[in-house]
Design a protein around this motif. Sequence first.
Motif: not given
Length: 730
Positions: A139, A164, A227
């Motif tokens: 991410s 995220r 995340v």
Amino acid sequence: MNKFRRPGRRTIADEEREKKEHDLQGTRRQFCNRYTVIAVVFILVCIVYIVSIARIQLNYKPSAGGNDKTVEYTEPITATRGEIFDRNGKALVTNEYSYSLLLNYGTMPDTYTAGNRSIIGVMRAVIETGSTDKLCEDSWVFTGTYPEITYDSAKLEDENLSARLARVKKALELEKDADAKTVIEKLAKKCRILTSKGKVNVDDDGNPLYTDEEITTVLRVRYEMEVIRFAKAEPLTIAEDISDELINYVAEHEIAGTFIKTEINRVYHYPGIASHILGRIGRITAANADEYAAEGYAPDAKVGVFGVEKAFEKYLRGMDGERVTVVDQDGSIVNTYVSKEPEPGNDVYLTIDIDLQAATEKALADNIQHILEKEAGSTNAVVISAIKKGLLARAGAMTAIDPRTGEVLALASNPTFDLSEYNEKYAELSADPRAPFMNRALSGTYPPGSTFKVGIATAALSEHIITPTDTVYCSGTYKYYSDYQPKCWNIWGHGDLDVVHAIGTSCNCFFFEMGRLLTIDNINKYCTLYGFGQPTGIELTDVENTGVLADPDYARDHGLEWTAGRVIATAIGQGYNTFNPLQISCYMSMIVNRGTRYSAHLLGSVREFHTGNIIYKPEPTVAAQFDMDSVTYNAVMEGMGLVVSSPTSMASRYLSDYPVKVGAKTGTAQVGDGSADNCVFAAFAPFDDPQIVFSCVIEHGVNGYYAAKGARDVFDSFFGFNKTADDAAS
């Protein structure tokens, strides 16, 4: 010479003898002393070893409660999922094993500094084994190398990545609009890369603990941990489908916090065939997590999502084992052992014949194409409209079952899809207006059209409303009601018809009269026996639509009109009734099976994994029965024989010359939206000893007899007429 010595006098011989005895005794004492010393030393050594072993056991022996120096971490050993075969033992779905490299919360070192070294070690292992192509997507929304790390504007446009990032900012207690530098610095301080004053942490000699590249690597992994909320229940997957080289590297270097997870992936041996039947496996969703947890599933377990994979989950599922890892306070693994062995799932053998299934799917696709070609030059306004709208023969289904047992031999739905490409093409398939994920053999419901007339004839004969010799006159218009006078499809009329020829010609007027005389109560009494409006028994219960068996109550509840005209419309397979294609096969099976209908089923047997020993084999189950006398049976069978053999029958062009005698009934069902009629067809063979019953529905397929072509192709496969000499030899 005096032979006797005087008492007390010693001779030289005596002295020599005494000396020898003394020396011998000294030697014996010397040997005894040596053995004593050796024995004592041996005993002391044993004591030392015993004490050492005892100390090791006290320090490292796994225990339920753990101790000050070690911690136990339990992880599941994924059990092998059972495999799926067809009725002849041909493998349809088997297992393929792959391995993933994870960072495990439970075995990660307690300190951030030691954990960071593990992260660096893991990424070094990936790079040095040439496995960077196996790294999972993360991410990370930044670009550059520390300390010059900034936001990647392109990635920030991705809604998922932005969401995220917001999660990470919240976890770090930062404002929503925090810039990249602030996020990176706060994360670096949290994981002890930077001191509270923003300086890179150093070792005892004052040297930086990390290079800029290592800092970037650690930050990227730590960001992903934030995340996913890295925890015991949420390990971080670093790389998937990894090589043996990487596995060995990680094991040899004993990188703390790592875990090699075995993944079992499904292999489809007939890609694109039987996809609607077989289904697939997937992760447990949040919606049913509690249900699966109560049954002992791990949170990240894969379960059947639809199809056979879901229906037979209890057989295919294996019982996971457990491996215990003991780590010391530095995060080093000091012991591992299996506390519970995994138990593999069982194999499932289906009733379908995969060769027949493939032939049925091809027959359906070919039949659709055949209709498109035949109607391409049509002058019918309705057909022309259907062509322009892309509706003509756009989808359909075929089914084949054994009427003697209820075993499902084939279920085809078109359009279809390939399970091996499911994930890659999911978005494309979901957007297809023809709905390829829909299993039309079970979920699609359609008016049965004239295939329903056989059931009406059976009911009328069984209730003694008519005899096989009674006739009804057809003028082309049914004139019983003054205010409602529907037409026969033959507007010139059929004249006087008995029940056999009424079935053979599919005369509407004859069956209008049968419907009026039977009344809706008697019609639905037999329809219930036929299985209309009820589950067929097939195990794919989550997708089966049982359709509608209409009556005045149904009409009232749905705000619909119910009149006498609805009764006679029902008798020719129109009206509010809608059934799925498998129900039509089950209904026809009951007719040709002299009044006995078996529950449809896909499960042939359950067998022990690898050994093949049968654990469970279901027996055919009678779903419904009624006493069909020979007079009734012979009449309706003769009528269905005429559908195929009569020169005036359109279906005869496809089946009249077939090597095995066939019985059938066509159906052309109006759909009520002004579009082309549906094509409906049911058939069975051999005529005198039915072993297979076939049904077909093609949406907006114009004429029911078109499906006789598909029936022929399916029967060719079933009876082996399409095999080459080489196929027959094998």
